[in-house]
Write a protein that holds these residues in place. Structure first.
Motif, PDB file in Angstrom:
ATOM      1  N   ASP A  33     -29.862  29.471 -41.351  1.00 27.00           N
ATOM      2  CA  ASP A  33     -31.085  29.861 -42.050  1.00 27.00           C
ATOM      3  C   ASP A  33     -32.377  29.477 -41.327  1.00 27.00           C
ATOM      4  O   ASP A  33     -32.518  28.346 -40.851  1.00 27.00           O
ATOM      5  N   SER A  90     -31.937  23.497 -45.964  1.00 28.09           N
ATOM      6  CA  SER A  90     -33.081  24.401 -45.854  1.00 28.09           C
ATOM      7  C   SER A  90     -34.292  23.929 -46.659  1.00 28.09           C
ATOM      8  O   SER A  90     -34.170  23.182 -47.635  1.00 28.09           O
ATOM      9  N   ASP A 160     -33.168  24.218 -51.248  1.00 29.41           N
ATOM     10  CA  ASP A 160     -33.941  25.236 -50.532  1.00 29.41           C
ATOM     11  C   ASP A 160     -35.361  25.402 -51.060  1.00 29.41           C
ATOM     12  O   ASP A 160     -35.792  26.503 -51.425  1.00 29.41           O
ATOM     13  N   GLU A 213     -29.706  31.251 -53.389  1.00 28.34           N
ATOM     14  CA  GLU A 213     -30.203  30.350 -52.354  1.00 28.34           C
ATOM     15  C   GLU A 213     -31.535  30.848 -51.818  1.00 28.34           C
ATOM     16  O   GLU A 213     -31.953  31.981 -52.063  1.00 28.34           O
ATOM     17  N   CYS A 214     -32.217  29.975 -51.066  1.00 34.58           N
ATOM     18  CA  CYS A 214     -33.368  30.302 -50.215  1.00 34.58           C
ATOM     19  C   CYS A 214     -34.416  31.171 -50.920  1.00 34.58           C
ATOM     20  O   CYS A 214     -34.709  32.289 -50.483  1.00 34.58           O
ATOM     21  N   SER A 235     -31.899  34.917 -52.151  1.00 34.21           N
ATOM     22  CA  SER A 235     -30.688  35.240 -51.399  1.00 34.21           C
ATOM     23  C   SER A 235     -29.455  34.929 -52.239  1.00 34.21           C
ATOM     24  O   SER A 235     -29.495  34.096 -53.152  1.00 34.21           O
ATOM     25  N   THR A 247     -29.868  39.491 -49.366  1.00 31.94           N
ATOM     26  CA  THR A 247     -31.135  39.031 -49.928  1.00 31.94           C
ATOM     27  C   THR A 247     -31.750  40.111 -50.819  1.00 31.94           C
ATOM     28  O   THR A 247     -31.981  41.239 -50.375  1.00 31.94           O
ATOM     29  N   ALA A 284     -30.918  34.911 -46.091  1.00 27.07           N
ATOM     30  CA  ALA A 284     -31.795  33.734 -46.151  1.00 27.07           C
ATOM     31  C   ALA A 284     -33.200  34.025 -45.638  1.00 27.07           C
ATOM     32  O   ALA A 284     -33.865  33.147 -45.093  1.00 27.07           O
TER      33      ALA A 284
END
Length: 495
Positions: A33, A90, A160, A213-214, A235, A247, A284
């Motif tokens: 990432d 991240s 994240d 995530e992210c 994501s 994403t 990501a």
């Protein structure tokens, strides 16, 4: 571009032709990432998830690269290394212009990284909390904050953080961070980056087939207007449109506390959601902070967790996508959609493909550090093919490593526009080395963007060694695909 490096021997020489020129790769290690994307004093900083000690996931630290043009990148020493107690997952980085955290002396400006501390307790349970590191020498060296972590809810799935300043001098810091298995983006605010208060949450919404995530949250201009909307990036792994990791995004409003999406659907069909990229290899994605003039640049990881650890390159593994400048457009169906335009090197070879013709890049081996030619099969650098398909028509284009007038050998990436179905697809089942993982050989597709009935379909295909990025609808639809061909792809033929 990643700084050029000569081939040496063994496996390294065998994968030189697969190392991209304009998609950043770590010199000789694992990468995933993008993190801490920030512009400061004329320099773009790209931090990234990195194993400094090998080409597989582990020992996760923040690698570091810088650029002045978003194309040519210089890899620097690891910025925030892992320790025996903590891996550095991240996060994001900000310029603390007001010195709210107090890390800078009177003549200094602090860059502050907000990252996820991933630790393992004595009983074997994991823990994820948010921590700080700071630099007062323009990102050259970093120190961990003695008061870490600054936000800990006792969870193993809390990660994240993306942080930004909201408002003027009387504003506050905002953090969006995921409760990953709950499919929730949580909003926190802070006056000083050290003390955080939970103020709202968004989700679950749309795709929830894997962990979230992210996240990212930022304002974005609507092209041709004075209007600004807010975009939430999320994501997902697995469960994306193409399979595995991907994403998605939501467009709406943000008032400093709450994000309100303008469009949510009750549909359970992934095609009804908004995706930044419909290919297999874009994940990501997050944006750069502090870019002048309100411009917004994004970059993603050009891989997929289904097979990322087994892609056949060495000693490096994985690359970033091209940096993409983004804005919003209102499409004919009334929705705001993200438009993405890749930042390309000035020396990219640009080739137009007339109807029924073949476009072939000129030969020439890639250069090594000593100015000689690398034995890499004659890589042609970054190629950009442009072509048009008549409205309602269908066409297939084959990208391969053949020369002008040479018969096709059956290997290649097949890109098909189907005017009747309103789709574009990428078939890489015959694209070189496909046997390293059963999930890799795929046919991936995307809906063509809404348009006037008589509008032609315009395609732009960017080829950079092992990464192909396909754009249509002026960047309203993108597909990113990894390929590992026997010969570098330099020819595009319309079938």
């Amino acid at each position: 571009m990643t700084e050029s490096r000569p081939a040496t021997s063994g496996t390294i020489a065998e994968t030189t032709a697969w190392r991209p020129a304009a998609h950043f790769t770590a010199r000789a290690t694992w990468l995933n990432d993008p993190n801490g994307l920030v512009y400061h004093r004329g320099t773009y900083h790209l931090f990234f998830q990195n194993n400094p000690h090998g080409s597989s996931w582990g020992n996760i630290s923040w690698g570091h690269a810088t650029s002045t043009d978003l194309v040519n990148w210089t890899e620097l020493p690891v910025a925030i290394p892992c320790t025996d107690e903590e891996m550095v997952f991240s996060g994001s980085a900000v310029v603390d212009h007001r010195n709210t955290a107090g890390f800078a002396a009177d003549t200094e400006t602090a860059l502050v990284a907000v990252y996820t501390s991933a630790t393992t307790a004595a009983d074997g349970t994991g823990r994820q909390a948010q921590s700080l590191a700071y630099s007062v020498d323009d990102g050259a060296t970093w120190s961990r904050y003695a008061g870490n972590p600054v936000l800990d809810i006792g969870s193993a799935e809390f990660r994240d953080p993306k942080v930004f300043w909201y408002g003027g001098d009387d504003g506050h810091w905002v953090m969006v961070v995921v409760e990953a298995t709950e499919h929730r983006v949580v909003v926190y605010t802070s006056p000083d980056l050290k003390t955080w208060q939970r103020v709202s949450a968004f989700g679950p919404a749309h795709a929830t087939g894997g962990v979230w995530e992210c996240p990212d949250l930022f304002p974005l201009r609507v092209a041709g207007t004075q209007e600004t909307r807010w975009v939430m990036i999320v994501s997902l792994n697995p469960g994306s449109f193409a399979g595995g990791s991907g994403t998605q995004y939501f467009v709406g409003d943000f008032d400093g506390v709450n994000f309100t999406p303008e469009h949510l659907t009750a549909s359970d069909q992934l095609v009804d959601y908004d995706w930044l990229d419909y290919g297999r290899d874009y994940y990501a994605a997050v944006s750069f902070s502090d870019v002048p003039d309100g411009r917004r640049f994004m970059v993603g990881w050009a891989s997929n967790w289904e097979y990322a650890g087994e892609t056949p390159t060495s000693p490096w593994r994985s690359s970033m996508s091209l940096v993409r400048e983004v804005d919003l457009v209102r499409s004919p169906d009334g929705r705001h959609r993200i438009r993405q335009r890749p930042v390309l090197p000035n020396d990219a070879s640009r080739l137009d493909l007339p109807p029924g013709a073949t476009a072939v890049a000129s030969g020439g081996d890639s250069a090594t550090d000593d100015g000689g030619a690398a034995d890499d099969g004659g890589a042609a650098g970054v190629l950009v093919f442009s072509m048009r398909v008549d409205a309602g028509d269908s066409a297939t284009f084959v990208l391969d490593g053949g020369a002008d007038g040479e018969p096709a050998d059956g290997e290649g990436l097949r890109i098909t526009v189907d005017g009747n179905a309103g789709t574009i697809s990428c078939d890489r089942t015959g694209a070189g080395d496909t046997g390293f993982h059963p999930a890799y050989a795929s046919v991936d597709w995307a809906p063509l963007p809404p348009s006037d009935d008589d509008a032609d379909v315009e395609l732009r295909i960017v080829v950079d060694a092992s990464v192909v990025e396909v754009y249509t609808g002026d960047g309203l639809v993108a597909l990113t695909e990894l390929v590992f061909p026997a010969r570098p792809y330099r020819r595009l033929t319309r079938g």
